[in-house]
Write an enzyme that holds these catalytic residues in place. Structure first.
Site, mmCIF file in Angstrom:
data_model
loop_
_atom_site.group_PDB
_atom_site.id
_atom_site.type_symbol
_atom_site.label_atom_id
_atom_site.label_comp_id
_atom_site.label_asym_id
_atom_site.label_seq_id
_atom_site.Cartn_x
_atom_site.Cartn_y
_atom_site.Cartn_z
ATOM 1 C CG ASN B 83 10.768 -2.787 10.260
ATOM 2 O OD1 ASN B 83 11.959 -2.490 10.261
ATOM 3 N ND2 ASN B 83 10.292 -3.795 10.959
ATOM 4 C CE1 TYR B 85 2.363 -5.969 6.983
ATOM 5 C CE2 TYR B 85 2.229 -3.733 7.837
ATOM 6 C CZ TYR B 85 2.157 -5.105 8.031
ATOM 7 O OH TYR B 85 1.887 -5.589 9.273
ATOM 8 C CB VAL B 90 5.430 2.991 7.765
ATOM 9 C CG1 VAL B 90 6.502 2.876 8.827
ATOM 10 C CG2 VAL B 90 5.987 3.653 6.523
ATOM 11 C CB CYS B 91 4.711 -2.213 10.092
ATOM 12 S SG CYS B 91 4.529 -3.249 11.533
ATOM 13 C CB ILE B 92 7.349 2.048 13.265
ATOM 14 C CG1 ILE B 92 6.653 3.268 12.701
ATOM 15 C CG2 ILE B 92 8.537 1.655 12.447
ATOM 16 C CD1 ILE B 92 7.529 4.493 12.716
#
Lengths: 465, 168
Positions: B83, B85, B90-92
């Site tokens: 999660n 990149y 951060v991709c949440i």
């Protein structure tokens, strides 16, 4: 005032007060509720905070239920409760502080410190406003110096060491006795009586306000209306600002920002029990303008996220379109190519956002089209993109859009709308989708790169024109 | 001095509260006194995960309309995780702007709202480290590695953790 927070109570004798403190704060600004209003889902926020939030998102920050500005209701009693608590807070904190009250009362302080450590037996003598005695140059509070210490010092006596509790009890008796003796402290007493210092802040009786002064609860002021700027000429906008005695200089977006902020300030001010004057509101507006970047000198690619472009400003008229195009050129390419692929496979895919916005124009273009029609169609496309909500834009143009596009490419190959795929698939399968997507889209990208670049060029031309 | 904006006041408050009552394994604060909009964070890798015993640096960048919009969180150096990149972002869901998701992909209650805070973000990131969510992967290679060859994934993470500590 220094900023305070609920955890300050944790070190006192009543740590649970941190809950009482916390519950009186707005979840958005984390400060004490100011002009509290309640939503239709029964959650409470500062009027200004929630109105600001509802300008961009129509839901309750806490429970996400749909929410509109028109449903907000003032909670008068809560405002009074909060301001009551805020007034008492510093005193409560010092009364309940563990080290002070616990130790000082138990063991009498050593006699040497007696002049330095003055107990705060009334409001005015608290705080670190210590002065030096002109005779013995010990430091103490001004009040203590004037009322008793100076007398002793001038007579060459040593001030009798008094335990703080004793001092408090005998204060009135002692001062009357000194008055008879004719000490220098009389001078200060006399002066004080002749010219009573005005109270630093007007004492508000919250109880009386709530129960007895009902006529003061409602203000005969109309809220400012929301303005639909798209239907107004700049002259009309300036006229509106002028009617509100607001500044009329600046660019059109600045005028709109100014009105909108004043609209928020004005309407939230009405929710206060004791509203500020319009003059104060205008001062607040000026302050806000100073700290708002929409009013700072325009810089190329001015941003909110450091060097990232501000996605929200896409709806602004002064949006740095050139920089934006440069930055998201690649994403655009991918999206265009995805859109083409989807469109070729399926003519109408209503839910697919990327294709929904770019496909109709871009796919109907043939290489032989005249420049003017190309320009026209790409203008429409740009306008459509601008019309999108900030949220969709984020989805499309922020880094995760790469992945979205890939998923879209993969799913279009399978003739499936892409979110249906990601939503319903098991982790393993959706991963397989992601994995397969990469080579496909890379191939397609090469083919459509050139066309997409032309489009981008037209985009920027038409936007700058 | 410029008057403090709502965002600055709120950031200052959050910082004070964090400084007083820091959750275990998390350190965070503004990089400098005059810029509250950029924070340095140190996160301890959760136990019983390949990130265990690692200390990872991340940068939080706040928008000027914080808390109406969410901050950006970037691991520096980037961390191998499904999660996160490749550039470390951060991709949440908690960091995604509020409102309806056109894809119906994340429930609105999982997304950013002004009631969230730095502390909640960092706690969710730590739990994200412990439990990757490959369904909304950000780093496809990491996703595949995590799914197909967990041992190799763990090895690479260990190497990164040691590098981050300057031990390699």
């Amino acid at each position: 005032m220094a900023s305070s927070d609920p955890s300050e109570w944790l070190q006192t004798r009543l740590p649970k007060l941190s809950q009482l403190d916390s519950l009186q704060r707005c979840l958005i600004c984390k400060d004490f509720l100011k002009a509290p209003v309640i939503t239709s889902c029964n959650h409470t926020f500062c009027s200004l905070c929630i109105r600001q939030h509802l300008q961009s998102v129509s839901n309750c920050p806490l429970c996400k239920a749909e929410q509109f500005e028109s449903n907000l209701k003032r909670v008068i009693i809560l405002e009074e409760l909060v301001s009551c608590f805020r007034e008492l807070r510093p005193q409560l904190l010092s009364l309940l502080a563990l080290q002070d009250s616990g130790e000082a009362v138990m063991e009498p302080p050593p006699p040497k410190d007696i002049e330095v450590v003055e107990i705060s037996d009334d409001d005015t003598s608290k705080g670190p406003d210590l002065v030096q005695c002109p005779v013995c140059s010990k430091s103490m509070s001004a009040k203590h110096l004037q009322q008793s210490h100076l007398d002793y010092c001038l007579r060459g006596e040593v001030e009798p060491p008094a335990a703080s509790a004793l001092l408090k009890l005998t204060r009135s008796a002692k001062s009357s006795a000194e008055r008879k003796r004719g000490g220098i402290s009389l001078f200060f007493l006399a002066q004080k009586r002749a010219r009573p210092s005005p109270p630093p802040k007007e004492e508000i009786n919250h109880e009386a306000f709530y129960f007895n002064e009902v006529h003061k609860h409602h203000h005969e002021v109309k809220r400012l209306p929301k303005i639909d700027f798209s239907s107004l000429s700049t002259v009309k906008v300036k006229e509106k600002l002028l009617n509100l005695k607001l500044l009329t200089q600046g660019t059109r977006p600045q005028l709109e920002l100014r009105y909108n902020q004043f609209y928020l300030l004005y309407n939230s001010n009405i929710d206060l029990s004791r509203p500020a004057s319009e003059l104060e509101l205008r001062q607040k507006l000026n302050q806000w303008e100073k700290s708002h970047q929409g009013f700072s000198a325009p810089k190329a690619g001015s941003t909110i996220y450091g060097d990232e472009l501000k996605y929200k400003a896409l709806t602004d008229k002064d949006f740095p379109i050139r920089g934006w195009l440069k930055k998201y050129r690649e994403e655009f390419t991918t999206l265009t190519q995805t859109a083409r692929a989807t469109h070729a496979k399926k003519k109408a895919s209503a839910i697919d956002v990327p294709s929904g916005t770019t496909t109709p124009e871009s796919t109907t273009q043939s290489p032989g089209m005249t420049t003017s029609t190309q320009l026209q169609s790409s203008t429409v496309a740009v306008n459509e993109v601008i019309e999108l909500s900030s949220h969709e834009l984020e989805k499309q143009f922020f880094p995760d859009s790469k992945q979205d596009a890939n998923v879209a490419a993969a799913s279009s190959a399978d003739e499936k709308p892409h979110f249906a795929a990601t939503e319903s698939l098991s982790p393993a399968r959706s991963l397989a989708y992601l994995g397969n997507a990469a080579p496909d889209s890379a191939l397609q990208r090469e083919g459509s790169q050139k066309i997409a670049e032309e489009e981008l060029y037209d985009f920027s031309n038409s936007m700058l024109a | 001095m410029k008057p403090r904006s709502t965002a600055q006041k709120r950031l200052l408050k959050e910082y004070q509260q964090l400084a007083r009552d820091l959750p275990p394994g998390i350190v965070a604060g503004p990089i400098s006194d005059d810029n509250l909009f950029e924070w340095d964070c140190l996160l301890e890798g959760p136990e019983d995960t390949p990130y265990e015993n690692g200390v990872f640096r991340a940068v939080l960048k706040f928008p000027t309309d914080y808390p109406l919009s969410p901050p950006l969180l970037t691991f520096d150096p980037p961390l191998l995780h499904p999660n996160i990149y490749e550039d470390g972002t951060v991709c949440i869901s908690i960091l995604h702007p509020p409102g309806e998701d056109p894809n119906q992909y994340e429930r609105p209650e999982e997304r950013w709202s002004p009631i969230q805070s730095v502390e909640k973000i960092l706690l969710s990131v730590v739990s994200m480290l412990a439990e990757p969510n490959p369904e909304s992967g950000a780093n496809i290679d990491a996703c595949k590695l995590w799914r197909d060859d967990r041992d190799a994934f763990c090895r690479q993470v260990r190497v990164q953790a040691l590098k981050a500590l300057g031990l390699l």
